[in-house]
Enzyme design. Structure first.
Site, PDB file in Angstrom:
ATOM      1  N   CYS A  97       0.821  -1.207   0.000  1.00 13.01           N
ATOM      2  CA  CYS A  97       0.000   0.000   0.000  1.00 13.01           C
ATOM      3  C   CYS A  97       0.857   1.258   0.000  1.00 13.01           C
ATOM      4  CB  CYS A  97      -0.923   0.013   1.226  1.00 13.01           C
ATOM      5  SG  CYS A  97      -0.046   0.050   2.803  1.00 13.01           S
ATOM      6  N   CYS A  98       0.211   2.363  -0.371  1.00 12.36           N
ATOM      7  CA  CYS A  98       0.741   3.718  -0.187  1.00 12.36           C
ATOM      8  C   CYS A  98      -0.464   4.602   0.058  1.00 12.36           C
ATOM      9  CB  CYS A  98       1.586   4.167  -1.371  1.00 12.36           C
ATOM     10  SG  CYS A  98       0.733   4.176  -2.965  1.00 12.36           S
ATOM     11  N   ALA A  99      -0.360   5.908  -0.118  1.00 15.24           N
ATOM     12  CA  ALA A  99      -1.475   6.788   0.201  1.00 15.24           C
ATOM     13  C   ALA A  99      -2.706   6.476  -0.659  1.00 15.24           C
ATOM     14  CB  ALA A  99      -1.058   8.248   0.024  1.00 15.24           C
TER      15      ALA A  99
END
Length: 465
Positions: free
Chosen positions: A400-402
């Site tokens: 994941c990331c933002a």
């Protein structure tokens, strides 16, 4: 007693104290003298401050900071922590006194007469302190630094509560002794938090040593945007006055984000390997982090939190704790430098990357290795839990990331192309795009991914960054 002295660098602590004492009185005294030479020194106060009670007895907690200041140096267990703590004190003194010289302020109403025991301490204070040296309050900045220092030595809950009450009493006393106006308190706290962030006590690179000026045009462009935002927020704060002065906080936050892009890099956010930030970084970057979280929600609110790319690998945005539980407690790998993973998630890992920038190939290689390590560890944990009555964690890895559009997508492609069965970066990219069509990976990202080649034999994944 001999053993205690042998375990601590007390001679170095004494040397620091000999240096810090004269430094404080020389710089603080010079700033006071400088203000007296000015024809007019303004003040900045709110009307309600005249209703703050004057409590003479609060001069006692006000003065205790001197004792805790001197004692703190002799509690250091190592030269490293002693030097970092002392550098925090030096930085707070120099920055505060520089502000006192550049824009001196004065306390706008005098103190009433004091009798009894408090009178001695008030008279001693007036011997070297004039009604100047206001914002940022050096008293508050030092209180923040000392609070962070002493809490590392306290484990019992009652002892920590005493520390919190003491720190609050010291900070409140600057108002109830009529030494400072309210504006001095948040600005002093911001300075103290900045010093804690600048010189972390942990054995990690300090911010001054982390500075590496970049030639990346994109990072300079983004740094310029954030710097412009900082200037606009500061201008609005000064022009609006009153409650608008709180815009100085996002101004400071955006200015530090700009410095992260042009020099500090992802290290400036102080995200650890488990996806959690230090408390000072959380407060300094709080306005920016709030904006980043809102932006992520606006972009992804109508999308699933994650999608399956291949069995055992999911790609998506940074999950909430509830989304993580609903997904079956997968192992998380975050590529986000600015937003934390949810608390209470075990075995999470983070390879922080700056948003909207293309990392070098070696960082993507590192991210792929961490994903592979999490995948193998998850598989091993699931195998050990077979037949157990308790619920086992999922063998899936959630990258994941933002937003789940660029950083995490590139890391997933790097893993698929290097460790998976995709057969190369081009096939890996196609698989990720099929699963999450919203990904945004332009030519620079693909150029950074291209050197990654499939491994014929999986190496051992390092356990530590």
């Amino acid at each position: 007693m001999t053993a205690w002295l042998a375990q601590r660098p007390w001679k170095r602590a004494a040397a620091w104290l000999v240096f810090l004492g004269p430094l404080f009185y020389a710089t603080y005294g010079f700033a006071n003298w400088w203000a007296t030479t000015r024809a007019s020194v303004p003040s900045m106060a709110f009307a309600w401050e005249r209703h703050v009670p004057f409590w003479p007895w609060t001069i006692f907690p006000y003065w205790t900071i001197n004792v805790f200041y001197a004692l703190s140096l002799f509690l250091a267990r190592s030269k490293h922590t002693l030097d970092r703590h002392a550098l925090r004190l030096v930085t707070a003194t120099l920055v505060a006194c520089t502000c006192f010289i550049l824009w001196p302020l004065h306390f706008s109403f005098g103190q009433p007469p004091v009798d009894g025991a408090p009178a001695f301490l008030f008279n001693a204070l007036r011997g070297f302190d004039q009604p100047f040296n206001q914002a940022p309050s050096l008293h508050i900045a030092l209180a923040v630094i000392l609070w962070d220092w002493y809490r590392q030595f306290l484990r019992p809950l009652w002892a920590r509560l005493v520390l919190h009450v003491w720190a609050f009493a010291i900070c409140a006393s600057v108002l109830t002794t009529w030494q400072h106006h309210f504006i001095d308190i948040p600005t002093g706290a911001l300075l103290g938090i900045f010093c804690v962030w600048l010189w972390p006590l942990e054995r990690v690179v300090s911010m001054p040593r982390a500075w590496q000026r970049t030639r990346d045009a994109q990072r300079w462009k983004l740094g310029g945007f954030y710097a412009a935002g900082a200037v606009l927020c500061l201008a609005a704060a000064l022009y609006g006055g009153g409650i608008a002065l709180w815009l100085a906080w996002p101004a400071a936050s955006l200015a530090l984000v700009a410095l992260n892009y042009i020099g500090f890099g992802a290290r400036g956010f102080q995200m650890n390997r488990h996806g959690r930030m230090g408390w000072a970084a959380r407060w300094l970057f709080a306005p920016y982090r709030l904006g980043a979280a809102i932006n992520a929600w606006l972009w992804t609110r109508k999308l699933p939190a994650s999608v399956e790319v291949v069995p055992g690998l999911r790609l998506g945005r940074r999950p909430t704790h509830a989304e993580w539980l609903a997904a079956g407690r997968p192992r998380l790998v975050s590529l986000c430098a600015e937003l934390q993973l949810p608390a209470g998630v075990p075995h999470a890992r983070c390879v922080p990357l700056l948003d909207l920038t293309v990392p070098p190939t070696v960082r993507l290689q590192r991210a792929a290795a961490v994903i592979e390590g999490q995948r193998r560890n998850a598989a091993s944990a699931t195998h050990r839990a077979e037949g157990a009555t308790h619920r086992a964690e999922s063998a899936t890895v959630w990258v994941c990331c933002a937003l789940g559009f660029s950083r995490s997508a590139a890391a997933s492609i790097a893993w698929l192309g290097r460790y998976g069965a995709a057969g190369g970066v081009a096939q890996a990219e196609a698989a990720v795009r099929r699963a999450r069509p919203q990904i945004v990976l332009r030519g620079a990202w693909l150029a950074s991914l291209e050197p990654l080649k499939p491994l014929s034999k999986l190496p051992e994944v390092p356990r530590h960054d």
